[in-house]
Design a protein around this motif. Structure first.
Motif, PDB file in Angstrom:
ATOM      1  N   THR A   1       0.810  -1.220   0.000  1.00 12.77           N
ATOM      2  CA  THR A   1       0.000   0.000   0.000  1.00 12.77           C
ATOM      3  C   THR A   1       0.837   1.259   0.000  1.00 12.77           C
ATOM      4  OG1 THR A   1      -0.124  -0.110   2.418  1.00 12.77           O
ATOM      5  CG2 THR A   1      -1.931  -1.123   1.182  1.00 12.77           C
ATOM      6  N   ALA A   2       2.154   1.118  -0.037  1.00 14.96           N
ATOM      7  CA  ALA A   2       3.037   2.291  -0.062  1.00 14.96           C
ATOM      8  C   ALA A   2       3.038   2.915  -1.441  1.00 14.96           C
ATOM      9  CB  ALA A   2       4.456   1.869   0.331  1.00 14.96           C
ATOM     10  N   THR A   3       3.722   4.048  -1.565  1.00 12.36           N
ATOM     11  CA  THR A   3       3.866   4.694  -2.861  1.00 12.36           C
ATOM     12  C   THR A   3       4.453   3.709  -3.860  1.00 12.36           C
ATOM     13  OG1 THR A   3       4.267   6.775  -1.742  1.00 12.36           O
ATOM     14  CG2 THR A   3       4.917   6.646  -4.053  1.00 12.36           C
ATOM     15  N   PRO A   4       3.859   3.570  -5.067  1.00  8.61           N
ATOM     16  CA  PRO A   4       4.295   2.547  -6.014  1.00  8.61           C
ATOM     17  C   PRO A   4       5.790   2.559  -6.312  1.00  8.61           C
ATOM     18  CG  PRO A   4       2.245   3.553  -6.735  1.00  8.61           C
ATOM     19  CD  PRO A   4       2.705   4.304  -5.532  1.00  8.61           C
ATOM     20  N   VAL A   5       6.375   3.741  -6.468  1.00  6.57           N
ATOM     21  CA  VAL A   5       7.792   3.815  -6.801  1.00  6.57           C
ATOM     22  C   VAL A   5       8.633   3.174  -5.711  1.00  6.57           C
ATOM     23  CG1 VAL A   5       9.716   5.368  -7.194  1.00  6.57           C
ATOM     24  CG2 VAL A   5       7.503   5.873  -8.206  1.00  6.57           C
ATOM     25  N   LEU A   6       8.256   3.431  -4.458  1.00  8.35           N
ATOM     26  CA  LEU A   6       9.032   2.898  -3.348  1.00  8.35           C
ATOM     27  C   LEU A   6       8.716   1.431  -3.098  1.00  8.35           C
ATOM     28  CD1 LEU A   6       8.681   5.872  -0.829  1.00  8.35           C
ATOM     29  CD2 LEU A   6      10.581   5.371  -2.363  1.00  8.35           C
ATOM     30  N   ALA A   7       7.476   1.027  -3.354  1.00  8.98           N
ATOM     31  CA  ALA A   7       7.056  -0.317  -3.012  1.00  8.98           C
ATOM     32  C   ALA A   7       7.580  -1.364  -3.982  1.00  8.98           C
ATOM     33  CB  ALA A   7       5.529  -0.384  -2.954  1.00  8.98           C
ATOM     34  N   ILE A   8       7.412  -1.136  -5.277  1.00  4.01           N
ATOM     35  CA  ILE A   8       7.745  -2.202  -6.218  1.00  4.01           C
ATOM     36  C   ILE A   8       8.620  -1.740  -7.371  1.00  4.01           C
ATOM     37  CG2 ILE A   8       5.678  -3.533  -5.704  1.00  4.01           C
ATOM     38  CD1 ILE A   8       4.380  -2.363  -8.154  1.00  4.01           C
ATOM     39  N   GLY A   9       9.030  -0.497  -7.372  1.00  5.12           N
ATOM     40  CA  GLY A   9       9.917  -0.025  -8.428  1.00  5.12           C
ATOM     41  C   GLY A   9       9.175   0.453  -9.653  1.00  5.12           C
ATOM     42  N   THR A  10       9.870   1.207 -10.466  1.00  2.00           N
ATOM     43  CA  THR A  10       9.285   1.808 -11.655  1.00  2.00           C
ATOM     44  C   THR A  10      10.163   1.506 -12.858  1.00  2.00           C
ATOM     45  OG1 THR A  10       8.312   3.597 -10.361  1.00  2.00           O
ATOM     46  CG2 THR A  10       8.589   3.993 -12.719  1.00  2.00           C
ATOM     47  N   HIS A  11       9.541   1.105 -13.958  1.00  2.00           N
ATOM     48  CA  HIS A  11      10.284   0.861 -15.187  1.00  2.00           C
ATOM     49  C   HIS A  11      10.580   2.164 -15.906  1.00  2.00           C
ATOM     50  CE1 HIS A  11      11.649  -0.949 -18.886  1.00  2.00           C
ATOM     51  NE2 HIS A  11      10.743  -0.272 -19.557  1.00  2.00           N
ATOM     52  N   ALA A  12       9.595   3.079 -15.921  1.00  2.00           N
ATOM     53  CA  ALA A  12       9.785   4.370 -16.586  1.00  2.00           C
ATOM     54  C   ALA A  12       8.772   5.366 -16.049  1.00  2.00           C
ATOM     55  CB  ALA A  12       9.629   4.217 -18.096  1.00  2.00           C
ATOM     56  N   GLU A  13       9.152   6.645 -16.094  1.00  2.00           N
ATOM     57  CA  GLU A  13       8.228   7.714 -15.705  1.00  2.00           C
ATOM     58  C   GLU A  13       8.544   8.949 -16.533  1.00  2.00           C
ATOM     59  OE1 GLU A  13       6.719  10.102 -11.692  1.00  2.00           O
ATOM     60  OE2 GLU A  13       7.737   8.169 -11.536  1.00  2.00           O
ATOM     61  N   GLY A  14       7.516   9.565 -17.102  1.00  2.00           N
ATOM     62  CA  GLY A  14       7.747  10.745 -17.927  1.00  2.00           C
ATOM     63  C   GLY A  14       6.464  11.341 -18.462  1.00  2.00           C
ATOM     64  N   TRP A  15       6.584  12.026 -19.609  1.00  2.00           N
ATOM     65  CA  TRP A  15       5.455  12.710 -20.243  1.00  2.00           C
ATOM     66  C   TRP A  15       5.321  12.241 -21.691  1.00  2.00           C
ATOM     67  CZ3 TRP A  15       2.161  16.390 -18.005  1.00  2.00           C
ATOM     68  CH2 TRP A  15       2.501  16.781 -16.700  1.00  2.00           C
ATOM     69  N   MET A  16       4.080  12.253 -22.197  1.00  2.30           N
ATOM     70  CA  MET A  16       3.801  11.771 -23.540  1.00  2.30           C
ATOM     71  C   MET A  16       2.613  12.534 -24.132  1.00  2.30           C
ATOM     72  SD  MET A  16       2.438   7.936 -24.572  1.00  2.30           S
ATOM     73  CE  MET A  16       3.924   7.110 -23.993  1.00  2.30           C
ATOM     74  N   VAL A  17       2.666  12.764 -25.447  1.00  2.00           N
ATOM     75  CA  VAL A  17       1.545  13.380 -26.159  1.00  2.00           C
ATOM     76  C   VAL A  17       0.561  12.289 -26.552  1.00  2.00           C
ATOM     77  CG1 VAL A  17       0.839  14.649 -28.222  1.00  2.00           C
ATOM     78  CG2 VAL A  17       2.960  15.270 -27.041  1.00  2.00           C
ATOM     79  N   VAL A  18      -0.696  12.475 -26.197  1.00  2.00           N
ATOM     80  CA  VAL A  18      -1.775  11.555 -26.574  1.00  2.00           C
ATOM     81  C   VAL A  18      -2.510  12.133 -27.776  1.00  2.00           C
ATOM     82  CG1 VAL A  18      -3.986  10.557 -25.858  1.00  2.00           C
ATOM     83  CG2 VAL A  18      -2.074  10.635 -24.246  1.00  2.00           C
ATOM     84  N   LYS A  19      -2.641  11.346 -28.843  1.00  2.00           N
ATOM     85  CA  LYS A  19      -3.350  11.805 -30.029  1.00  2.00           C
ATOM     86  C   LYS A  19      -4.859  11.786 -29.811  1.00  2.00           C
ATOM     87  CE  LYS A  19      -2.195  10.737 -34.181  1.00  2.00           C
ATOM     88  NZ  LYS A  19      -1.878   9.978 -35.411  1.00  2.00           N
ATOM     89  N   LYS A  20      -5.347  10.707 -29.183  1.00  2.00           N
ATOM     90  CA  LYS A  20      -6.791  10.580 -28.976  1.00  2.00           C
ATOM     91  C   LYS A  20      -7.081   9.494 -27.943  1.00  2.00           C
ATOM     92  CE  LYS A  20     -11.132   9.793 -31.472  1.00  2.00           C
ATOM     93  NZ  LYS A  20     -11.754   9.448 -32.767  1.00  2.00           N
ATOM     94  N   LEU A  21      -8.028   9.778 -27.068  1.00  2.00           N
ATOM     95  CA  LEU A  21      -8.520   8.795 -26.112  1.00  2.00           C
ATOM     96  C   LEU A  21      -9.594   7.947 -26.802  1.00  2.00           C
ATOM     97  CD1 LEU A  21      -8.565   7.847 -23.090  1.00  2.00           C
ATOM     98  CD2 LEU A  21     -10.470   9.443 -22.797  1.00  2.00           C
ATOM     99  N   THR A  22      -9.477   6.628 -26.735  1.00  2.00           N
ATOM    100  CA  THR A  22     -10.431   5.759 -27.424  1.00  2.00           C
ATOM    101  C   THR A  22     -11.308   4.954 -26.473  1.00  2.00           C
ATOM    102  OG1 THR A  22      -8.730   4.030 -27.598  1.00  2.00           O
ATOM    103  CG2 THR A  22      -8.978   5.547 -29.469  1.00  2.00           C
ATOM    104  N   LYS A  23     -10.918   4.890 -25.188  1.00  2.91           N
ATOM    105  CA  LYS A  23     -11.719   4.096 -24.246  1.00  2.91           C
ATOM    106  C   LYS A  23     -11.436   4.537 -22.823  1.00  2.91           C
ATOM    107  CE  LYS A  23     -12.462  -0.770 -22.903  1.00  2.91           C
ATOM    108  NZ  LYS A  23     -12.010  -2.173 -23.146  1.00  2.91           N
ATOM    109  N   LEU A  24     -12.502   4.618 -21.999  1.00  2.22           N
ATOM    110  CA  LEU A  24     -12.356   4.938 -20.581  1.00  2.22           C
ATOM    111  C   LEU A  24     -13.563   4.381 -19.844  1.00  2.22           C
ATOM    112  CD1 LEU A  24     -10.791   6.387 -18.311  1.00  2.22           C
ATOM    113  CD2 LEU A  24     -12.208   8.399 -18.770  1.00  2.22           C
ATOM    114  N   GLU A  25     -13.324   3.515 -18.857  1.00  2.00           N
ATOM    115  CA  GLU A  25     -14.427   2.928 -18.108  1.00  2.00           C
ATOM    116  C   GLU A  25     -13.965   2.540 -16.716  1.00  2.00           C
ATOM    117  OE1 GLU A  25     -15.456  -0.249 -20.732  1.00  2.00           O
ATOM    118  OE2 GLU A  25     -14.007  -1.637 -19.863  1.00  2.00           O
ATOM    119  N   SER A  26     -14.925   2.452 -15.817  1.00  2.00           N
ATOM    120  CA  SER A  26     -14.649   2.047 -14.444  1.00  2.00           C
ATOM    121  C   SER A  26     -14.708   0.526 -14.360  1.00  2.00           C
ATOM    122  CB  SER A  26     -15.671   2.664 -13.501  1.00  2.00           C
ATOM    123  OG  SER A  26     -15.473   2.200 -12.183  1.00  2.00           O
ATOM    124  N   GLN A  27     -13.714  -0.067 -13.688  1.00  2.00           N
ATOM    125  CA  GLN A  27     -13.657  -1.516 -13.532  1.00  2.00           C
ATOM    126  C   GLN A  27     -13.200  -1.856 -12.125  1.00  2.00           C
ATOM    127  OE1 GLN A  27     -11.251  -3.473 -16.468  1.00  2.00           O
ATOM    128  NE2 GLN A  27     -12.260  -2.511 -18.208  1.00  2.00           N
TER     129      GLN A  27
END
Length: 234
Positions: A15-41
């Motif tokens: 339940t700790a901060t993800p970076v500290l708990a299990i490590g991170t492969h990458a973190e940064g910024w990205m341009v999104v062209k278009k959102l195609t799907k979003l739903e609660s699961q």
């Protein structure tokens, strides 16, 4: 008693901060062209899941060194998760389904508790002057013997947490319409590029063909970013 302590420690790590708990492969910024799907699961843990389209390239495409690794842009669908408590991002995506925007993301090294996908969106913004106020230009030491400058936009940049501190990204050449992978070895330059990305501006980008290779994904290092003129003209 020992079993209880081990269970408590495991729960704290999960339940700790993800970076500290299990490590991170990458973190940064990205341009999104278009959102195609979003739903609660979710059954035990609720989360928002979705898909968006971003620009990338086919690494199997043949590109000569004289072309500086120019690739034809290719659309890629990326699946993502958002934590339910990150209501600001959820609301932004719901209101910008048909728009291009910028996201800050984290790619978890292993499956993260409560998230379906390893790719997590942390923040989403509409690029604009109010999102960042970068200096008009920034120039750092060149890392190669051959340089060139072009006008274009940054599409992605992230810190992949390698042993040698490098940032990896993609830019789009305005003139050719081609996508180029690049690396950044100067942390200050990486921060400056993030700020430029948040403004959505097209800029002059100075690239240095690196002498020392092997510890980064690309041989091309960014040494100059200037809104008004090529860095070598200063």
């Amino acid at each position: 008693m020992r079993h209880w302590k081990l269970t408590s420690l495991l729960l704290a790590l999960l339940t700790a901060t993800p970076v500290l708990a299990i490590g991170t492969h990458a973190e940064g910024w990205m341009v999104v062209k278009k959102l195609t799907k979003l739903e609660s699961q979710g059954i035990i843990f609720d989360s928002y899941e979705g898909e968006f389209i971003a620009t990338t390239y086919n690494s199997d495409e043949k590109c000569s060194e004289d072309d500086y690794e120019c690739f034809s842009p290719v659309d890629r669908t990326i699946k993502f998760s958002i934590r339910p408590e990150n209501k600001e991002v959820i609301e932004f995506l719901q209101n910008n389904k048909d728009s291009s925007f910028l996201i800050q993301y984290r790619i978890h090294r292993i499956e993260n508790l409560g998230l379906k996908e390893d790719f997590e969106i942390l923040k989403a913004v509409a690029p604009g002057a109010d999102q960042a106020s970068p200096a008009p230009s920034m120039t750092v030491d060149k890392t190669g013997s051959r340089q060139f400058t072009f006008r274009g936009k940054f599409l992605q940049l992230d810190d992949q947490g390698t042993i040698v501190k490098t940032f990896e990204g993609l830019y789009l050449d305005e003139k050719t319409g081609k996508v180029h992978p690049f690396s950044v070895t100067n942390e200050g330059m990486a921060k400056h590029i993030y700020d430029v990305m948040k403004t959505g501006k097209t800029v002059y980008i100075g690239v240095s063909d690196a002498i020392v290779t092997g510890f980064r994904k690309s041989d091309y290092d960014i040494y100059s970013v200037n809104e008004n003129e090529p860095g070598d003209m200063q």
